[in-house]
Design a protein around this motif. Structure first.
Motif, PDB file in Angstrom:
ATOM      1  N   LYS A  72      69.226  61.888  20.670  1.00  0.00           N
ATOM      2  CA  LYS A  72      68.043  62.353  21.480  1.00  0.00           C
ATOM      3  C   LYS A  72      68.679  63.705  22.069  1.00  0.00           C
ATOM      4  CE  LYS A  72      65.308  61.760  25.669  1.00  0.00           C
ATOM      5  NZ  LYS A  72      65.007  60.719  26.915  1.00  0.00           N
ATOM      6  N   SER A  73      67.601  64.783  21.963  1.00  0.00           N
ATOM      7  CA  SER A  73      68.210  66.122  22.707  1.00  0.00           C
ATOM      8  C   SER A  73      68.088  65.859  24.310  1.00  0.00           C
ATOM      9  CB  SER A  73      67.278  67.143  22.016  1.00  0.00           C
ATOM     10  OG  SER A  73      65.851  66.912  22.458  1.00  0.00           O
ATOM     11  N   LEU A  74      69.155  66.673  24.672  1.00  0.00           N
ATOM     12  CA  LEU A  74      69.255  66.363  26.303  1.00  0.00           C
ATOM     13  C   LEU A  74      69.513  67.762  26.728  1.00  0.00           C
ATOM     14  CD1 LEU A  74      69.764  64.429  28.574  1.00  0.00           C
ATOM     15  CD2 LEU A  74      72.154  64.606  28.160  1.00  0.00           C
ATOM     16  N   LYS A  75      68.716  68.261  27.856  1.00  0.00           N
ATOM     17  CA  LYS A  75      68.680  69.349  28.668  1.00  0.00           C
ATOM     18  C   LYS A  75      68.666  69.020  30.325  1.00  0.00           C
ATOM     19  CE  LYS A  75      67.030  74.121  29.033  1.00  0.00           C
ATOM     20  NZ  LYS A  75      66.221  75.158  28.384  1.00  0.00           N
ATOM     21  N   THR A  76      69.768  69.086  30.906  1.00  0.00           N
ATOM     22  CA  THR A  76      69.678  68.667  32.167  1.00  0.00           C
ATOM     23  C   THR A  76      70.843  69.416  32.896  1.00  0.00           C
ATOM     24  OG1 THR A  76      69.739  66.765  33.592  1.00  0.00           O
ATOM     25  CG2 THR A  76      71.278  66.752  31.637  1.00  0.00           C
ATOM     26  N   SER A  77      70.758  69.036  34.280  1.00  0.00           N
ATOM     27  CA  SER A  77      71.722  69.657  35.099  1.00  0.00           C
ATOM     28  C   SER A  77      71.837  68.558  36.218  1.00  0.00           C
ATOM     29  CB  SER A  77      71.401  70.870  35.756  1.00  0.00           C
ATOM     30  OG  SER A  77      70.172  70.945  36.630  1.00  0.00           O
ATOM     31  N   GLY A  78      73.095  68.261  36.582  1.00  0.00           N
ATOM     32  CA  GLY A  78      73.368  67.116  37.449  1.00  0.00           C
ATOM     33  C   GLY A  78      73.571  65.828  36.584  1.00  0.00           C
ATOM     34  N   ILE A  79      72.820  64.677  37.106  1.00  0.00           N
ATOM     35  CA  ILE A  79      72.959  63.421  36.633  1.00  0.00           C
ATOM     36  C   ILE A  79      71.824  63.060  35.938  1.00  0.00           C
ATOM     37  CG2 ILE A  79      73.196  60.799  37.240  1.00  0.00           C
ATOM     38  CD1 ILE A  79      74.392  61.743  39.874  1.00  0.00           C
ATOM     39  N   TYR A  80      72.278  62.492  34.647  1.00  0.00           N
ATOM     40  CA  TYR A  80      70.909  61.991  33.611  1.00  0.00           C
ATOM     41  C   TYR A  80      71.301  60.712  33.394  1.00  0.00           C
ATOM     42  CZ  TYR A  80      68.362  61.253  29.640  1.00  0.00           C
ATOM     43  OH  TYR A  80      67.487  60.741  28.635  1.00  0.00           O
ATOM     44  N   VAL A  81      70.393  59.621  33.641  1.00  0.00           N
ATOM     45  CA  VAL A  81      70.436  58.159  33.579  1.00  0.00           C
ATOM     46  C   VAL A  81      69.702  57.800  32.162  1.00  0.00           C
ATOM     47  CG1 VAL A  81      69.679  56.086  34.441  1.00  0.00           C
ATOM     48  CG2 VAL A  81      70.350  57.881  35.995  1.00  0.00           C
ATOM     49  N   PHE A  82      70.292  57.010  31.336  1.00  0.00           N
ATOM     50  CA  PHE A  82      69.976  56.708  29.892  1.00  0.00           C
ATOM     51  C   PHE A  82      70.233  55.179  30.115  1.00  0.00           C
ATOM     52  CE2 PHE A  82      74.313  57.545  29.402  1.00  0.00           C
ATOM     53  CZ  PHE A  82      74.750  56.674  28.922  1.00  0.00           C
ATOM     54  N   ASP A  83      68.881  54.512  29.445  1.00  0.00           N
ATOM     55  CA  ASP A  83      68.888  53.071  29.331  1.00  0.00           C
ATOM     56  C   ASP A  83      68.337  52.591  27.716  1.00  0.00           C
ATOM     57  OD1 ASP A  83      68.714  50.382  29.135  1.00  0.00           O
ATOM     58  OD2 ASP A  83      67.894  50.096  31.313  1.00  0.00           O
ATOM     59  N   GLN A  84      68.904  52.523  26.963  1.00  0.00           N
ATOM     60  CA  GLN A  84      68.541  52.591  25.609  1.00  0.00           C
ATOM     61  C   GLN A  84      68.866  50.973  24.751  1.00  0.00           C
ATOM     62  OE1 GLN A  84      66.827  55.041  24.067  1.00  0.00           O
ATOM     63  NE2 GLN A  84      66.281  53.578  22.646  1.00  0.00           N
ATOM     64  N   THR A  85      67.886  50.646  24.097  1.00  0.00           N
ATOM     65  CA  THR A  85      67.867  49.247  23.289  1.00  0.00           C
ATOM     66  C   THR A  85      68.097  49.600  21.995  1.00  0.00           C
ATOM     67  OG1 THR A  85      66.335  48.081  24.804  1.00  0.00           O
ATOM     68  CG2 THR A  85      66.821  47.235  22.676  1.00  0.00           C
ATOM     69  N   VAL A  86      69.084  49.179  21.431  1.00  0.00           N
ATOM     70  CA  VAL A  86      69.445  49.158  19.910  1.00  0.00           C
ATOM     71  C   VAL A  86      69.369  48.180  19.097  1.00  0.00           C
ATOM     72  CG1 VAL A  86      71.255  49.995  18.455  1.00  0.00           C
ATOM     73  CG2 VAL A  86      71.183  50.888  20.710  1.00  0.00           C
ATOM     74  N   PRO A  87      68.669  48.120  17.917  1.00  0.00           N
ATOM     75  CA  PRO A  87      68.391  46.949  17.131  1.00  0.00           C
ATOM     76  C   PRO A  87      69.820  46.643  16.122  1.00  0.00           C
ATOM     77  CG  PRO A  87      67.332  48.666  15.926  1.00  0.00           C
ATOM     78  CD  PRO A  87      67.965  49.080  17.365  1.00  0.00           C
ATOM     79  N   ILE A  88      70.140  45.119  16.209  1.00  0.00           N
ATOM     80  CA  ILE A  88      71.350  44.992  15.539  1.00  0.00           C
ATOM     81  C   ILE A  88      71.075  44.508  14.040  1.00  0.00           C
ATOM     82  CG2 ILE A  88      73.473  43.130  15.451  1.00  0.00           C
ATOM     83  CD1 ILE A  88      73.490  45.299  17.550  1.00  0.00           C
ATOM     84  N   THR A  89      71.599  44.986  13.097  1.00  0.00           N
ATOM     85  CA  THR A  89      71.434  44.574  11.743  1.00  0.00           C
ATOM     86  C   THR A  89      72.134  45.445  10.713  1.00  0.00           C
ATOM     87  OG1 THR A  89      69.716  44.478   9.909  1.00  0.00           O
ATOM     88  CG2 THR A  89      69.732  46.507  11.285  1.00  0.00           C
ATOM     89  N   GLY A  90      72.606  44.506   9.768  1.00  0.00           N
ATOM     90  CA  GLY A  90      73.517  45.468   8.697  1.00  0.00           C
ATOM     91  C   GLY A  90      74.892  45.305   8.697  1.00  0.00           C
ATOM     92  N   GLN A  91      75.440  45.252  10.085  1.00  0.00           N
ATOM     93  CA  GLN A  91      76.681  45.200  10.258  1.00  0.00           C
ATOM     94  C   GLN A  91      77.097  43.663  10.735  1.00  0.00           C
ATOM     95  OE1 GLN A  91      78.969  47.593   9.550  1.00  0.00           O
ATOM     96  NE2 GLN A  91      77.446  49.116   8.929  1.00  0.00           N
ATOM     97  N   THR A  92      78.354  43.231  10.395  1.00  0.00           N
ATOM     98  CA  THR A  92      79.248  42.244  11.023  1.00  0.00           C
ATOM     99  C   THR A  92      80.557  42.426  11.546  1.00  0.00           C
ATOM    100  OG1 THR A  92      79.698  41.435   8.923  1.00  0.00           O
ATOM    101  CG2 THR A  92      77.507  40.587   9.496  1.00  0.00           C
ATOM    102  N   GLY A  93      80.785  41.664  12.192  1.00  0.00           N
ATOM    103  CA  GLY A  93      82.377  41.560  12.578  1.00  0.00           C
ATOM    104  C   GLY A  93      82.530  42.052  14.103  1.00  0.00           C
ATOM    105  N   SER A  94      83.726  42.843  14.457  1.00  0.00           N
ATOM    106  CA  SER A  94      84.059  43.418  15.761  1.00  0.00           C
ATOM    107  C   SER A  94      83.604  44.491  15.838  1.00  0.00           C
ATOM    108  CB  SER A  94      85.495  43.086  15.891  1.00  0.00           C
ATOM    109  OG  SER A  94      85.884  43.425  16.959  1.00  0.00           O
TER     110      SER A  94
END
Length: 599
Positions: A72-94
């Protein structure tokens, strides 16, 4: 020229304002993820000035496998809060989550703690029963889930195997981690089976669960059966009853019982685990052991069997005398076999009492023999002609058979010194004319002797009464006897008497007186003997009359026997037996004593 450009760039950089930034990430509370799960990455970005750049989130697994999952492009000054959900697939392991803030000049990187990603499913399984009868309903219950705590759904391939051989392959779906699979077991051979489940969810997580359950299939029933009587009698109704249960001791609801008795099959319904059948025994059923085979079947292929035996006691039913012939001659062997049969017409091994009575109602034989044992009786040479009765008795049964002893006429002639002896060796009175010829060098003498003899009677014919002393050839009945010496003993005695008489007439000495005394004694004895012969002759006349009466009665009996042969329905009890007169001693010279010379 180049120097001027470098100087200009340095002046530009120095003239730009200097910005600093930091990334702070929230803690990840889950340590395990599966394909299809979502990974939440949250935090804030704080900068000391105006910021313009990109916010990137990467998934880094096994230290070298990086996958960008968010930008995501980001343009800010000060504090930016993010909360993103990421799907899990294709990878296994640690793996770790990586957050990057990049303005092209400066790059800030933050990393989450390590967590595990798996594409393997887990499961728990339950089977409704481990001992299964063909026809039973078996249910497999399972909870199939991901390694994480998030629900899933998919399908499963269910395999039922016996050893290395697959007997059933089927599919079933599962939702909210729940799998329910039911099957009615049929047409499978008896034995131990295992279940494999291969599960795959919609996100690609999968696992093969091998030998999750072991169960045993039974295709046999437990059958019990009994008779109301183990020793029935022919013609009786034998009741067969029984029950059928499965191997887990459940009653069979319905089925068919095949009952095999003496090669005949009957079908009987099995209802609520029980069956009953009435066996109607034939009045002529065979004796000894009988086997009843019971086979139980249902629609699913279960089979049960039972074998029972009952015993039929043999019942004596028929007694008969087996005779090879019905007519015999004296001197032959009478053979027969008494036979006792049971209700089925089979021979029985029992004792039989046999009795033989001759034509004179005299008992010839009484004996106890085994059934079918041959009895042999020698018929006496002089047995009277007529009907002999063979009687057999055993176990309340009896049988009679008649055999006929035929008439046999035979007179045998033998030569004893100078006497022919005629003997009746037949069994009836016989009259014959015997022609005799005596030949010598000087003369030929012929004569005919009339023979009239009863059985076993004999007559002596003294050849010296028909021919002079000499050497002869004897001929009779085509028989020739050479060198037969004939010498009349009476002539010798007569000459002796003549000498004695002459001496007695002229007694001149003492010895003459003695001779005279002897002559007197001999004359007295001769007179006495003559008187005895006179009375004996009268007795013989009476015996001849009795023999004549016996002969006539014998003739009447034979005519009745002949009539009974022509008319078999006539009872033999009305045939009077022939009884010959008492046998006389042969009147030969040897039994006339010392006075045979006076005959």
């Amino acid at each position: 020229m180049r120097c001027k450009l470098l100087i200009s760039a340095l002046i530009l950089l120095i003239s730009l304002p200097f910005v600093t930034a930091t990334i702070s990430l929230d803690e990840i509370t889950t340590s395990t993820y599966s394909w299809g799960d979502t990974l939440r990455i949250a935090g804030d970005y704080s900068a000391t000035g105006e910021f313009s750049g990109l916010l990137k989130i990467n998934l880094v697994c096994n230290a070298n496998q990086t996958t960008q999952v968010f930008v995501k492009s980001l343009k800010t000054s000060g504090i930016y809060v993010f909360d993103q959900t990421v799907p899990i697939t294709g990878q296994t392991g640690s793996c770790t989550g990586q957050v990057i803030v990049d303005d092209g000049i400066n790059k800030e990187v933050a990393t989450t703690k390590t967590f595990q990603i798996s594409n393997t499913l887990e499961g728990t399984f339950e089977l409704s029963k481990n001992d299964v009868q063909l026809g039973d309903n078996v249910t497999l219950s399972a909870a199939i889930f991901k390694s994480s705590d998030q629900n899933t759904e998919g399908f499963a391939i269910i395999t039922i195997k016996k050893g290395n051989e697959t007997y059933l392959l089927d599919t079933a779906s599962f939702e909210d981690e729940s799998l329910i699979y039911s099957i009615v077991v049929s047409d499978l051979p008896e034995g131990d089976y295992s279940i494999d489940v291969s599960a795959t969810d919609v996100f690609g997580n999968q696992k093969i669960f091998e030998n999750i359950k072991i169960f045993t299939i039974f295709d046999t029933f437990k059958v019990t059966a009994f008779f109301n009587n183990l020793h029935p009698v022919p013609g009786e109704t034998l009741v067969l009853e029984g029950s059928v249960r499965t191997m887990d001791d459940q009653t069979l609801k319905d089925g068919i019982a095949k009952i095999l008795v003496d090669g005949k099959e009957r079908l009987v319904n099995v209802l609520d685990g029980a069956f009953s059948y009435n066996i109607e025994l034939s009045p002529t059923i065979t004796s000894e052991n009988h086997t009843v085979q019971i086979t139980i079947q249902d629609d699913f292929g279960n089979v049960g069997s039972k074998e029972l035996e009952f015993f039929i006691e043999p019942i004596p039913t028929t007694l008969s005398n087996k005779i090879t012939q019905t007519q015999y001659l004296p001197g032959q062997e009478l053979k027969f076999s008494p036979q006792l049969y049971d209700q089925a017409g089979n021979p029985m091994d029992k004792d039989i009492t046999v009795t033989i009575v001759d034509a004179n109602r005299q008992t010839i034989l009484t004996s106890t023999v085994n059934s079918d044992e041959e009895v042999t009786v020698q018929i006496n040479t002089f047995s009277p002609p007529g009907i002999w009765v063979i009687s057999s008795t055993s176990n309340g049964l009896s049988d009679k058979a008649d055999v006929v002893i035929d008439e046999y006429e035979q007179i045998d002639i033998t030569l004893d010194d100078q006497t022919l002896i005629a003997r009746n060796t037949g069994n009836v009175r016989t009259k014959q004319d015997l022609f005799v010829e005596l030949k010598s060098n000087e003369d030929t003498v012929t004569f005919t002797e009339k023979l009239d003899l009863y059985p076993n009677d004999s007559k002596s014919i003294k050849l010296y009464e028909f021919a002079e002393d000499g050497n002869y050839t004897l001929l009779f009945r085509d028989q020739i006897y050479p060198n037969v010496i004939i010498k009349n003993p009476k002539l010798k005695v007569g000459s002796s008497l003549k000498s004695i008489t002459a001496a007695a007439i002229t007694p001149t000495t003492k010895s003459g007186s003695i001779i005279l005394g002897i002559i007197v004694i001999v004359l007295i004895i001769g007179i006495v003997f003559g008187i005895v012969r006179l009375f004996k002759k009268k007795g013989n006349n009476k015996k001849d009359a009795q023999r004549e009466r016996d002969f006539r009665e014998g003739q009447m009996m034979r005519e009745k026997i002949k009539g009974s042969r022509e008319n078999p329905e006539q009872s033999t009890d009305n045939v009077k037996a022939y009884r010959p007169a008492k046998k006389e001693e042969p009147a030969n010279d040897d039994k006339r004593g010392m006075f045979g010379m006076f005959s």
